[in-house]
Design an enzyme around this catalytic site. Structure first.
Site, PDB file in Angstrom:
ATOM      1  N   HIS A   1       0.862  -1.179   0.000  1.00 48.85           N
ATOM      2  CA  HIS A   1       0.000   0.000   0.000  1.00 48.85           C
ATOM      3  C   HIS A   1       0.900   1.231   0.000  1.00 48.85           C
ATOM      4  CE1 HIS A   1      -2.933   3.011   1.144  1.00 48.85           C
ATOM      5  NE2 HIS A   1      -3.905   2.119   1.181  1.00 48.85           N
TER       6      HIS A   1
ATOM      7  N   GLU B   1      -3.304  13.953  12.157  1.00 51.32           N
ATOM      8  CA  GLU B   1      -4.311  13.620  11.158  1.00 51.32           C
ATOM      9  C   GLU B   1      -5.726  13.874  11.687  1.00 51.32           C
ATOM     10  OE1 GLU B   1      -3.765   9.576  10.031  1.00 51.32           O
ATOM     11  OE2 GLU B   1      -1.596   9.760   9.754  1.00 51.32           O
TER      12      GLU B   1
ATOM     13  N   HIS C   1      -2.443   4.175  15.318  1.00 59.42           N
ATOM     14  CA  HIS C   1      -3.760   4.000  14.720  1.00 59.42           C
ATOM     15  C   HIS C   1      -3.640   3.038  13.551  1.00 59.42           C
ATOM     16  CE1 HIS C   1      -1.812   7.341  12.584  1.00 59.42           C
ATOM     17  NE2 HIS C   1      -2.491   6.949  11.514  1.00 59.42           N
TER      18      HIS C   1
END
Length: 432
Positions: free
Chosen positions: A287, A336, A366
């Protein structure tokens, strides 16, 4: 000319030297400030950067208007201020909110602002403040923000933004940017509206560099739309509100401040349709970093370090082989703030819904929740499309402090950490 007309025209491009006139010949030829401007107009300069910035960075627009902006009485501090003005103590805890409830009482765009988090006072030329807006009636006053440029992300309801340079109409899955100091009025086209705002106190937003991607991709300049000149010639009393160092001040005008008949320059409001974003992703494995989803960025003096990045997670094909396809588990230098415009986010199976928000601060761990993680590990890795979705992120290099109001709202999810609680160890040293 009245701004209520439904037929809106636009000019295409990003960072262009635009020009527009609502009356033929209203723009002076060959100079900016003639002794007598056409039609008896006044010439006025709106500077978005310092005079001595590099030409490639300079933002300014010349306005030819009916009444100079200088004609106004003293401003007075309003009794009603923006909710969330008081910031709470910094917290490393992960935070998530359900959608904020729409107002029951008549509430315009200004009255419906709630500051969620911020990392700088307005007197610093850097940082960002993040808001949500909730409204059920159109503004009957005008507003400008002396503290920063505004990036609006509608989630519910269409907006008409009537600005000094003309009108923009935006809907969910579109965004709009209003330059610092630009006067505007927000009209609701659907009765109710909800959305997100990033107030950028730093360098003006621009397109990110593409590097090895090449000369095309991500948000293409031609898809950004700026308004054409439209003006109001009204002599009715009107309130003008400004935001100055975080506080609202107002004065009463005897005319409409949206009275610009012609203009030219590159310091302009604009809109962009997120559905036009040319998404880049892997066609092999792993990714890629989420920076490949950057729409706009406000840089700092440190090359590659953003004051704020605006990033989206749009519909896209997932084809990576032998890969954990959701966004990976992460601890980030950056901070974020995420929102969801429609659909679902591929790293959260539940709890993160359209109109909601989350905040993961610097180095707060996270990643996908337990359900999403289990599904991804067991998934059949055939090509599949993530569709009918649009999440976004305001990412900043400075720590965000939540407002006290954001921490006290019933929309705050007190059990957010529980989404990772059922992650279990699958480690087996005897089995590779």
């Amino acid at each position: 000319m009245n701004l209520d007309s439904t037929a809106l025209a636009y000019q295409s491009g990003f960072g262009n030297e635009f020009s527009s006139e609502a009356l033929p010949g209203a723009l002076p030829v060959g100079q900016n400030s003639p002794q007598k401007a056409p039609y008896g107009l006044y010439a006025e300069l709106l500077s978005g950067t310092a005079f001595t910035m590099a030409r490639s960075e300079a933002r300014r627009t010349w306005l030819y208007r009916i009444t100079p902006s200088a004609k106004h009485p003293p401003f007075r501090r309003l009794e009603r201020q923006i909710a969330g003005a008081e910031l709470d103590a910094p917290t490393p805890n992960r935070l998530r909110w359900d959608p904020l409830a729409l107002p029951e009482q008549p509430t315009d765009f200004l009255d419906g602002l709630l500051r969620m988090a911020a990392n700088a006072p307005g007197d610093k030329p850097a940082g960002v403040s993040i808001y949500q807006y909730l409204a059920n009636r159109s503004m009957e006053r005008c507003f400008y923000d002396a503290d920063g440029e505004l990036l609006l992300v509608p989630q519910l309801g269409r907006l008409r933004l009537c600005t000094e340079l003309g009108a923009l109409q935006v809907e969910p899955l579109e965004i709009a940017v209003i330059p610092r100091g630009m006067k505007f009025r927000v009209e609701l086209l659907d009765g109710e509206a909800r959305g997100y705002i990033a107030e950028n106190h730093g360098a003006p937003l621009r397109l990110p560099d593409l590097g090895p991607i090449g000369s095309n991709g991500l948000a293409n300049p031609r898809d950004f739309l700026a308004p054409v000149a439209r003006y109001e010639d009204s002599r009715q009393p009107l309130q003008l509100v400004q935001k100055y160092l975080g506080e609202l001040w107002a004065c009463e005008l005897d005319h409409s401040p949206l009275d610009v008949v012609a203009w030219h320059g590159n310091n302009v409001p604009y809109k962009y349709d997120l559905r036009r974003f040319n998404t880049i992703g892997t066609v092999s494995f792993d990714h890629p970093d989420p920076s490949i989803f950057t729409v706009l960025t406000s840089p700092t003096s440190v090359h590659g370090l953003a004051n704020i990045d605006f990033v989206i997670f749009p519909p896209r094909w997932m084809v990576a082989e032998n890969t954990f396809r959701p966004p990976w588990f992460h601890r980030n230098l950056m901070n974020e703030f995420m929102g969801l415009i429609q659909g679902a986010y591929d790293a959260k199976a539940g709890g993160f819904v359209p109109g909601g928000a989350s905040l993961h601060s610097c180095m707060s761990a996270h990643g996908p929740d337990a359900e999403s993680c289990d599904k991804a590990i067991a998934a059949d890795l055939r090509p599949h499309r993530i569709d009918q979705t649009m999440a976004f992120m305001f990412e900043t290099s400075q720590v965000l402090r939540p407002s006290r109001a954001a921490l006290e709202t019933p929309a705050l999810q007190n059990d957010y950490d529980a989404c990772w609680a059922s992650l279990v160890s699958t480690f087996n040293p005897q089995r590779r």
